[in-house]
Write an enzyme that holds these catalytic residues in place. Structure first.
Site, PDB file in Angstrom:
ATOM      1  N   HIS A   1      -2.274  -4.067   4.903  1.00 53.44           N
ATOM      2  CA  HIS A   1      -2.206  -3.689   5.856  1.00 53.44           C
ATOM      3  C   HIS A   1      -3.527  -3.187   7.332  1.00 53.44           C
ATOM      4  O   HIS A   1      -4.582  -2.550   6.540  1.00 53.44           O
ATOM      5  CB  HIS A   1      -1.639  -2.854   5.915  1.00 53.44           C
TER       6      HIS A   1
ATOM      7  N   ASP B   1       0.065   3.769   1.672  1.00 52.19           N
ATOM      8  CA  ASP B   1       0.234   4.529   2.745  1.00 52.19           C
ATOM      9  C   ASP B   1       1.551   4.582   3.638  1.00 52.19           C
ATOM     10  O   ASP B   1       2.552   3.392   3.122  1.00 52.19           O
ATOM     11  CB  ASP B   1      -0.626   3.488   4.127  1.00 52.19           C
TER      12      ASP B   1
ATOM     13  N   ARG C   1       2.892   4.360   6.351  1.00 53.04           N
ATOM     14  CA  ARG C   1       3.099   3.868   7.420  1.00 53.04           C
ATOM     15  C   ARG C   1       3.970   2.786   7.149  1.00 53.04           C
ATOM     16  O   ARG C   1       3.403   1.453   8.343  1.00 53.04           O
ATOM     17  CB  ARG C   1       1.866   3.190   8.506  1.00 53.04           C
TER      18      ARG C   1
ATOM     19  N   CYS D   1       1.110  -1.620  -0.205  1.00 51.39           N
ATOM     20  CA  CYS D   1       0.317  -0.020   0.066  1.00 51.39           C
ATOM     21  C   CYS D   1       1.184   1.381  -0.087  1.00 51.39           C
ATOM     22  O   CYS D   1       2.066   1.268   0.695  1.00 51.39           O
ATOM     23  CB  CYS D   1      -0.758  -0.144   1.306  1.00 51.39           C
TER      24      CYS D   1
ATOM     25  N   CYS E   1      -6.141   0.088   6.426  1.00 50.03           N
ATOM     26  CA  CYS E   1      -6.030   0.693   5.366  1.00 50.03           C
ATOM     27  C   CYS E   1      -7.116   2.108   5.326  1.00 50.03           C
ATOM     28  O   CYS E   1      -8.182   1.173   5.120  1.00 50.03           O
ATOM     29  CB  CYS E   1      -5.918  -0.467   4.201  1.00 50.03           C
TER      30      CYS E   1
HETATM   31 CO    CO Z   1      -3.108   1.131   2.831  1.00 48.31          CO
END
Ligand code: CO
Length: 221
Positions: free
Chosen positions: A109, A55, A57, A53, A112
């Site tokens: 994750h 993202d 993190r 992803c 999400c």
């Molecule tokens: Co995500």
């Protein structure tokens, strides 16, 4: 001519943080005498393709404690492997057929945002078209998801099922299927990262051959 780069001090400071961070990193790696830069300049030979992803993190190298050169990376919102995505397909083809990676990891994750957004009826804009693919995963597993009462658990399960469906999608590509006809050292994995602990959970859907695909999906040339 002097160009004015920033019109806002905070904008400049947040950018400087990245530039200075790079300087710090160069010094640190140089001090570490392992000769990493020398090796990296020669070329890459990663054994892993990571499809994760976007993202912030879940950075591939940090969560797996690996170095530059270890992982070939593709990231997008909600770690999707859509069959019409030329970006993903190009990365997959290059990784499998040129770099000859041994493992492709689809890494989702918990928490999400893309998956959470897909499980609402809100309009978010352009991304709604991307989210349709996650809604398709929900539709496929609607009974199971609807039977989970707790919202967080519902989302966590959809994150897992989405990863599993993306593993299926990868296995259905001619890229992966043709590679499996030629070699037996390519494994496709589905993992989920728990943001609360940092742990990577293996969803146990590792696939290493065409045998499990079944009719319609196992393509003949
Ligand atoms: Co995500």
């Amino acid at each position: 001519m002097k160009t004015k780069k920033f019109n806002n001090i905070e904008l400049k400071e947040s950018f400087d943080k990245i530039v200075n961070g790079n300087k710090k990193w160069v010094e640190e790696v140089a001090a570490d005498t392992s000769g990493l830069f020398k090796e990296l300049a020669k070329g890459q030979n990663p054994e892993i393709l990571w499809i994760g992803c976007a993202d912030s993190r879940v950075p591939a190298n940090q969560v797996t404690s690996t170095l530059p050169g270890d992982i070939f990376v593709h990231r997008n919102i909600a770690n999707m492997c859509n069959h019409t995505d030329m970006n993903m397909l190009s990365v997959l083809d290059y990784a499998v057929n040129v770099l000859k990676v041994k493992h492709v990891i689809v890494a989702g994750h918990y928490g999400c945002g893309g998956v959470a957004a897909a499980l609402t009826n809100r309009q978010y804009g352009l991304i709604d078209n991307w989210l349709q693919h996650i809604k398709d995963v929900y539709r496929t597993h609607k009974v199971e998801i609807d039977n989970i009462a707790d919202r967080t658990q519902k989302l966590n399960r959809l994150v897992e099922l989405n990863v599993i469906e993306q593993v299926n999608n990868l296995c259905r590509t001619t890229i992966v299927q043709n590679a499996w006809k030629e070699r037996d050292d390519l494994a496709i994995h589905g993992m989920v990262i728990d943001l609360a602990t940092g742990e990577m959970i293996d969803l146990d859907v590792t696939t290493t051959s065409n045998e499990v695909l079944g009719e319609v999906f196992a393509l003949v040339s």
